[in-house]
Design an enzyme around this catalytic site. Sequence first.
Site, PDB file in Angstrom:
ATOM      1  N   GLU A  28       0.823  -1.205   0.000  1.00 43.21           N
ATOM      2  CA  GLU A  28       0.000   0.000   0.000  1.00 43.21           C
ATOM      3  C   GLU A  28       0.863   1.264   0.000  1.00 43.21           C
ATOM      4  OE1 GLU A  28      -2.014  -2.882   2.974  1.00 43.21           O
ATOM      5  OE2 GLU A  28      -0.045  -2.573   2.069  1.00 43.21           O
ATOM      6  N   THR A  73      18.733 -38.046 -11.153  1.00 40.10           N
ATOM      7  CA  THR A  73      18.939 -36.791 -11.880  1.00 40.10           C
ATOM      8  C   THR A  73      20.373 -36.291 -11.696  1.00 40.10           C
ATOM      9  OG1 THR A  73      16.605 -36.181 -11.634  1.00 40.10           O
ATOM     10  CG2 THR A  73      18.155 -34.406 -12.114  1.00 40.10           C
ATOM     11  N   GLU A  96      12.742 -30.502  -8.237  1.00 38.91           N
ATOM     12  CA  GLU A  96      12.727 -30.725  -9.681  1.00 38.91           C
ATOM     13  C   GLU A  96      12.784 -32.198 -10.073  1.00 38.91           C
ATOM     14  OE1 GLU A  96      15.179 -28.204 -12.013  1.00 38.91           O
ATOM     15  OE2 GLU A  96      14.689 -26.391 -10.912  1.00 38.91           O
ATOM     16  N   SER A 111       7.239 -39.507  -3.872  1.00 43.24           N
ATOM     17  CA  SER A 111       7.529 -39.623  -2.442  1.00 43.24           C
ATOM     18  C   SER A 111       7.173 -38.345  -1.699  1.00 43.24           C
ATOM     19  CB  SER A 111       9.012 -39.952  -2.233  1.00 43.24           C
ATOM     20  OG  SER A 111       9.330 -41.225  -2.751  1.00 43.24           O
TER      21      SER A 111
END
Length: 387
Positions: free
Chosen positions: A60, A207, A316, A324
Site C-alpha cells: 500500500e 537426476t 525438480e 515420495s
Amino acid sequence: MPTCLETTSPRDLFMRRAAELALRGRGSTAPNPCVGAVLVQGGVVVAEGWHKACGGPHAEVNCLADARAKGVNPAECDLFVTLEPCNHQGKTPPCTRAVIEAGLKRVYVGCGDPNQDVTGGGVEVLRAAGVEVIVGVEEALCRDLIDEFVLWKTTARTYNILKMASTIDGKIAARGGRPQAVSGPKSQQDVHRLRSQVCAIIVGGNTFYGDNPQLTCRLEEDPLPRDFRQPFAVIVTGKLPNAYSTFNILRQRPQDAIFWTTEYSAKTPLADELRARGTRIWGLPELPGAGKDGLDFAPGFVRLREELSCHLTLCEGGGHLALSLCRQDLVDEFVHYVAPRVLGDDEGKSLFAGEAVQSMAQSLPFRLAHASSCGEDLKLTYKPRRA
C-alpha cells in the site's frame, strides 16, 4: 496467480493485476507474505505497488508513493490490495495509517489477514475512520498468494514447490532416460525465474548422476542483482559420490551442496571427505515399510529453514522423488509444464513413478489454481487438497 476462469467484472480484473504485482516480491519478502496493490481512478489503474522485501515498505505504501510520483491524488482513487492492510507497528508503520492519511474513501481487500499474532483488525480501523471497505474480491486467488505465509506461521518447515515438465502423455524422458529438454525455451526461462525465488533446489540421485545438473539460476532476460545468492543444491541419494568427482555441483560450488542420505551413509568416511570440502551431509530417518529409498524428508525441510533460513524450495524431480514428496504431504504447490508433443512409449519415464496402485481411491487429490500459456507449452499450477 490469476485463476483460469475469466470474468468481466472490473473489480476482479483490478485485483488480479494486484495479484500479479504481488508475485514480483515472492521469495524476497519471506517470511512475510507477498502483497500487491493498485490505485484505480475513472476505471483505469493509475498507480501500482507491491511488497518488495522483508523489512521494506508494504504494498500500500509503495503504491501511494507511486501515485504521488506520478502526480496522482490518492484521495480521488480506489485502492485494491490483495491482503488486509496491517494495523500494527512492526519494521514499518501501520498501513492503515498511510491509507487514512492519504484520504482514501474506498478500499477493496482480497482477503483478511490470517496472522493470529497481529492485534487489531485493519478493516475495522479503516471503517471506524470512515473508509468504505469491501472484503473478498477474488478471495480464493488472494488466499493462494499467502499460502506460504500461513504455512510458515503454522509449521517449522519450508514451503515446497514441485516443478515438472512432461509431454501430453505425461512422460518426462524417453526410455533411455538421457537428459533432453521436454519443454520449450520460454518454459525453461520461466523455471529460472522460479529458481530466482527459492533458497534451495532439490533433485533425486538419478537426476544428479544421470544429468550432472548445475542447479543454478541463469536468467537471460533480466540480470540478477549483485547480492543474489545461488540456491543451495540438495541431492537425495543413498549413494554418495567421491568428494573430488567431476560433477558440476561438486566442482563449482561444493559448499552449496547438501546431500540427503541415509543415517548410515552420513557416518561413512566418504561422507567425511565431502564434509571436508564444505559439503553438507544430512542423514535422514527411513520411513517404516517404505523400501530401501524411503527417507523421511520432513526433518530435512525443517533443518533447511532452521539452519539456513530457507523458506522456499523448488523440487525438480524425477518421478520417484516427486511421488515420495506427494505421499508425504510435502508438496505445497505443483507447477507442471506440458509440452505439445506425445511420446507414446509405455516405458518412457513418467511424471510420477514408484508404486503399484490398484484403485483411483489411492490417488492424490489436487486442485487447479492457475493455467496459462508459456510459449508453446501449457503451464498448470496445482495446490494440494488438504483437510
